[in-house]
Motif scaffolding. Structure first.
Motif, PDB file in Angstrom:
ATOM      1  N   GLY A  88       0.833  -1.204   0.000  1.00 26.38           N
ATOM      2  CA  GLY A  88       0.000   0.000   0.000  1.00 26.38           C
ATOM      3  C   GLY A  88       0.864   1.249   0.000  1.00 26.38           C
ATOM      4  N   ASP A 185      -7.720   7.136   0.057  1.00 24.72           N
ATOM      5  CA  ASP A 185      -7.252   5.841   0.562  1.00 24.72           C
ATOM      6  C   ASP A 185      -8.464   5.155   1.174  1.00 24.72           C
ATOM      7  OD1 ASP A 185      -6.301   3.704   2.082  1.00 24.72           O
ATOM      8  OD2 ASP A 185      -4.387   4.687   2.511  1.00 24.72           O
ATOM      9  N   LYS A 210      -4.612  -5.654   3.405  1.00 30.66           N
ATOM     10  CA  LYS A 210      -5.609  -5.660   4.477  1.00 30.66           C
ATOM     11  C   LYS A 210      -6.823  -6.509   4.060  1.00 30.66           C
ATOM     12  CE  LYS A 210      -2.738  -2.984   6.653  1.00 30.66           C
ATOM     13  NZ  LYS A 210      -1.921  -2.341   5.667  1.00 30.66           N
TER      14      LYS A 210
HETATM   15  C1  LIG Z   1      -5.156   3.014   5.565  1.00 26.97           C
HETATM   16  C2  LIG Z   1      -3.823   2.438   5.192  1.00 26.97           C
HETATM   17  N1  LIG Z   1      -3.248   2.823   4.026  1.00 26.97           N
HETATM   18  C3  LIG Z   1      -2.044   2.349   3.651  1.00 26.97           C
HETATM   19  C4  LIG Z   1      -1.359   1.444   4.441  1.00 26.97           C
HETATM   20  C5  LIG Z   1      -0.031   0.932   3.980  1.00 26.97           C
HETATM   21  O1  LIG Z   1      -0.201  -0.361   3.442  1.00 26.97           O
HETATM   22  P1  LIG Z   1       0.971  -1.452   3.355  1.00 26.97           P
HETATM   23  O2  LIG Z   1       1.240  -1.910   4.752  1.00 26.97           O
HETATM   24  O3  LIG Z   1       0.385  -2.506   2.465  1.00 26.97           O
HETATM   25  O4  LIG Z   1       2.146  -0.776   2.758  1.00 26.97           O
HETATM   26  C6  LIG Z   1      -1.914   1.020   5.645  1.00 26.97           C
HETATM   27  C7  LIG Z   1      -1.181   0.068   6.496  1.00 26.97           C
HETATM   28  O5  LIG Z   1      -1.551  -0.182   7.638  1.00 26.97           O
HETATM   29  C8  LIG Z   1      -3.183   1.531   6.031  1.00 26.97           C
HETATM   30  O6  LIG Z   1      -3.772   1.167   7.186  1.00 26.97           O
END
Ligand SMILES: Cc1ncc(COP(=O)(O)O)c(C=O)c1O
Length: 403
Positions: A88, A185, A210
């Motif tokens: 993410g 997001d 997630k």
């Molecule tokens: C709302 C949100 N966006 C982005 C991310 C980042 O994702 P990743 O851990 O897959 O890099 C997270 C991670 O907890 C998140 O909760």
């Protein structure tokens, strides 16, 4: 785009994106674990020569398994196309760096995933990008932050960790009137709850790590969804040159997990609501934040913007948080004390307010006070899993009662 409660959404979750001519016609998607492909001589080597017709030739450009996932996530969010990334954070960083230049302003929600906040505060200014954080739940604050050099507005709704919402349609209108683009997001909502493109957003970002990969939480991944031209530009500008490629194996794991996304989301929601209601009446609980509760400060917006309230519940407790954290870690059989969210297993983690304000959000004054109004000294962020609701509730209540 079909509502997630309608059969067409589930049909897309299972079938969209997976019907390519090159498939071997197994009932599950093929995994093409190749970094490069045999091609006819004459293919160019520059990203600038790539277009949608370019055949697969190197997986950092595109890969058949990853493309299946890209088409599926685009279909679920009602977008024309998507680009997937290795996490993410890779999705967020590649999108920001491809859209922002020196002299531009990024308006960011002052509550969001800590990694995004730290990237904005620590890295973007080194490239001459101005970052302004505001409570994007307050349309007036967003309007006041928009300047002629604002290129992007980035919001998270619901926002990690206090589950504050942003009115996507209102902020999209403001951003567009100021000549800026809106990024949402939507990791916690997922397309089952909210489809931001339909509400006017330009880009949707997901951490696929997630709920999208919710079976067991075995893969990291990220996605950006938007119109075809913007996605082609993002692939050329960012993915090819910055290289945050998603492994085809992880794409395959996420593809199979998406088949059950809507069923899992509604199961998470049912148990999360039951837990939130049970905790609201508990004497050791000061506050429960859950968009599906009538007591959530933005419940009316949640009813308008979310078809499902998702599975995250944040709780402010009246007991010593360190003792409760220790009791969850050593004594719970349903909850694991762990970061991340959206898994089949229930997870809990304590997020102390002052640490978060100082290290990630960098909020002071009225903004810090507004955060404290929601979160008190800190929240236990609960990611409610797929275990039976009575066991989830009994496990957390037993931990509370023991401290
Ligand atoms: C709302 C949100 N966006 C982005 C991310 C980042 O994702 P990743 O851990 O897959 O890099 C997270 C991670 O907890 C998140 O909760």
């Amino acid at each position: 785009m079909a509502k997630s409660s309608q059969p067409r959404f589930r049909q897309a979750a299972i079938h969209a994106g997976e019907d390519e001519a090159e498939r071997a016609h197994g009932l599950s998607p093929d995994i093409v674990m190749a970094s490069s492909f045999e091609v006819a001589p004459g293919i160019g080597f520059s990203a600038t020569e790539m277009d949608a017709e370019t055949p697969y030739f190197y997986t950092r450009w595109a890969n058949p398994t990853v493309r299946q996932l890209e088409r599926k996530v685009a279909a679920l969010d009602g977008g024309e196309d998507a680009v997937c990334f290795g996490s993410g954070m890779a999705a967020i960083s590649h999108l920001w760096l491809s859209r922002l230049s020196a002299g531009d302003r990024l308006v960011l929600s002052n509550v969001c995933y800590a990694g995004a906040a730290e990237l904005a505060h620590d890295t973007l200014p080194r490239f001459g990008i101005e970052v302004v954080t505001v409570d994007t739940g307050d349309a007036g604050a967003v309007a006041a932050a928009l300047t002629p050099n604002t290129r992007l507005v980035h919001v998270e709704t619901p926002a990690n960790p206090i589950l504050r919402l942003t009115d996507i349609a209102a902020v999209a209108g403001l951003a567009h009137a100021a000549g800026a683009e809106l990024v949402v997001d939507s990791t916690i909502a997922t397309p089952v709850a909210t489809r931001p493109l339909e509400l006017g957003a330009d880009y949707v970002v997901h951490s696929l790590t997630k709920y999208a990969c919710g079976h067991g939480g075995d893969a990291l991944g990220g996605a950006v969804i938007g119109n075809r031209e913007a996605m082609q530009r993002l692939r050329q500008d960012a993915l090819i040159h910055m290289g945050g490629t998603l492994s085809p194996f992880h794409a395959w794991l996420i593809l199979r997990s998406l088949h059950t996304l809507d069923m899992r989301m509604y199961a998470h929601e049912r148990t999360a609501l039951a837990l939130a209601e049970a905790l609201e009446g508990h004497p050791k609980v000061a506050r429960v934040l859950y968009p599906g509760l009538a007591s959530h400060p933005q419940h009316a917006l949640a009813l308008r913007q979310m078809e499902c309230f998702s599975g995250m519940v944040s709780v402010v407790v009246r007991v010593d948080p360190a003792a409760l954290a220790e009791r969850i870690y050593s004594g719970c059989s349903v909850f694991s004390y762990a970061v991340s969210l959206g898994k089949s297993k229930s997870l809990a983690v304590h997020i102390p307010t002052e640490d978060l304000l100082r290290t990630s959000f960098r909020l002071t004054g009225a903004d810090a006070d507004a955060y404290r109004d929601w979160a008190g000294d800190g929240v236990f962020r609960l990611s409610v899993g797929l275990e039976p609701a009575d066991l989830v509730i009994a496990d957390f209540v037993a931990a509370l009662d023991a401290v």
